[in-house]
Design an enzyme around this catalytic site. Sequence first.
Site, PDB file in Angstrom:
ATOM      1  N   TYR A  79       0.840  -1.193   0.000  1.00  0.00           N
ATOM      2  CA  TYR A  79       0.000   0.000   0.000  1.00  0.00           C
ATOM      3  C   TYR A  79       0.881   1.250   0.000  1.00  0.00           C
ATOM      4  O   TYR A  79       0.580   2.223  -0.699  1.00  0.00           O
ATOM      5  CB  TYR A  79      -0.918   0.009   1.234  1.00  0.00           C
ATOM      6  CG  TYR A  79      -1.911  -1.127   1.265  1.00  0.00           C
ATOM      7  CD1 TYR A  79      -3.092  -1.055   0.542  1.00  0.00           C
ATOM      8  CD2 TYR A  79      -1.674  -2.269   2.023  1.00  0.00           C
ATOM      9  CE1 TYR A  79      -4.012  -2.093   0.571  1.00  0.00           C
ATOM     10  CE2 TYR A  79      -2.586  -3.311   2.059  1.00  0.00           C
ATOM     11  CZ  TYR A  79      -3.752  -3.214   1.330  1.00  0.00           C
ATOM     12  OH  TYR A  79      -4.653  -4.246   1.351  1.00  0.00           O
ATOM     13  N   ASN A 102     -12.856  -0.837  -4.277  1.00  0.00           N
ATOM     14  CA  ASN A 102     -12.825  -1.403  -5.624  1.00  0.00           C
ATOM     15  C   ASN A 102     -13.866  -2.512  -5.755  1.00  0.00           C
ATOM     16  O   ASN A 102     -13.859  -3.474  -5.003  1.00  0.00           O
ATOM     17  CB  ASN A 102     -11.422  -1.948  -5.913  1.00  0.00           C
ATOM     18  CG  ASN A 102     -11.361  -2.744  -7.190  1.00  0.00           C
ATOM     19  OD1 ASN A 102     -12.060  -2.459  -8.150  1.00  0.00           O
ATOM     20  ND2 ASN A 102     -10.513  -3.753  -7.204  1.00  0.00           N
ATOM     21  N   CYS A 110      -6.756  -5.431  -7.027  1.00  0.00           N
ATOM     22  CA  CYS A 110      -6.406  -5.039  -5.658  1.00  0.00           C
ATOM     23  C   CYS A 110      -5.855  -6.218  -4.865  1.00  0.00           C
ATOM     24  O   CYS A 110      -5.214  -6.016  -3.833  1.00  0.00           O
ATOM     25  CB  CYS A 110      -7.595  -4.403  -4.959  1.00  0.00           C
ATOM     26  SG  CYS A 110      -9.060  -5.428  -4.912  1.00  0.00           S
ATOM     27  N   HIS A 111      -6.055  -7.433  -5.363  1.00  0.00           N
ATOM     28  CA  HIS A 111      -5.489  -8.600  -4.676  1.00  0.00           C
ATOM     29  C   HIS A 111      -3.962  -8.592  -4.734  1.00  0.00           C
ATOM     30  O   HIS A 111      -3.311  -9.306  -3.978  1.00  0.00           O
ATOM     31  CB  HIS A 111      -6.050  -9.908  -5.256  1.00  0.00           C
ATOM     32  CG  HIS A 111      -5.702 -10.147  -6.679  1.00  0.00           C
ATOM     33  ND1 HIS A 111      -6.402  -9.558  -7.719  1.00  0.00           N
ATOM     34  CD2 HIS A 111      -4.727 -10.895  -7.253  1.00  0.00           C
ATOM     35  CE1 HIS A 111      -5.871  -9.957  -8.861  1.00  0.00           C
ATOM     36  NE2 HIS A 111      -4.859 -10.767  -8.604  1.00  0.00           N
ATOM     37  N   GLU A 137      -1.485 -16.691 -10.188  1.00  0.00           N
ATOM     38  CA  GLU A 137      -0.756 -15.766 -11.056  1.00  0.00           C
ATOM     39  C   GLU A 137       0.741 -16.047 -11.026  1.00  0.00           C
ATOM     40  O   GLU A 137       1.403 -16.034 -12.061  1.00  0.00           O
ATOM     41  CB  GLU A 137      -1.041 -14.318 -10.640  1.00  0.00           C
ATOM     42  CG  GLU A 137      -2.454 -13.879 -10.962  1.00  0.00           C
ATOM     43  CD  GLU A 137      -2.715 -12.433 -10.576  1.00  0.00           C
ATOM     44  OE1 GLU A 137      -1.783 -11.736 -10.119  1.00  0.00           O
ATOM     45  OE2 GLU A 137      -3.868 -12.000 -10.732  1.00  0.00           O
TER      46      GLU A 137
END
Length: 148
Positions: A79, A102, A110-111, A137
């Site tokens: 962040y 979001n 945002c993950h 991912e």
Amino acid sequence: MTALGDDRGSLATALRQRFPAAAVIAEDAGLKEWADRIVRFITAPDQNLDLPLDIRGTAFQARVWRALQKIPLGKTVSYSEIAEALGQPTAVRAVAQACAANKLALIVPCHRVIRSDGDLGGYRWGLERKQALLARERAAVAPDEAAA
């Protein structure tokens, strides 16, 4: 609206509650290509999603969401790194609030934002899901990194 859920019925209910006057059409040929791209991304991510968006939020939220879309697949940032990238290093809480606001799961990733200490932090759709998305991912980009 893009959302994550455990079953189709609860997602459909949430959609109808959010847009009570809308006609919900399960099979829309015009949206099928985009839906297919999202499903492919979820099952085997190979690149960030690039879809036309109509996101509503404050100017600051929009800046945060655009920054999130630039995070490479398989990577995470904190962040505070997002706040610094926006030229507002003290706006860490505001960045976290923008992530929480979001509503476009995966499309605005945002993950991929974690705490500075490496902890996952929060996630609107649950920490287990956040962890699974990040693992999927990372696994998708790992073969590319191994070849480099």
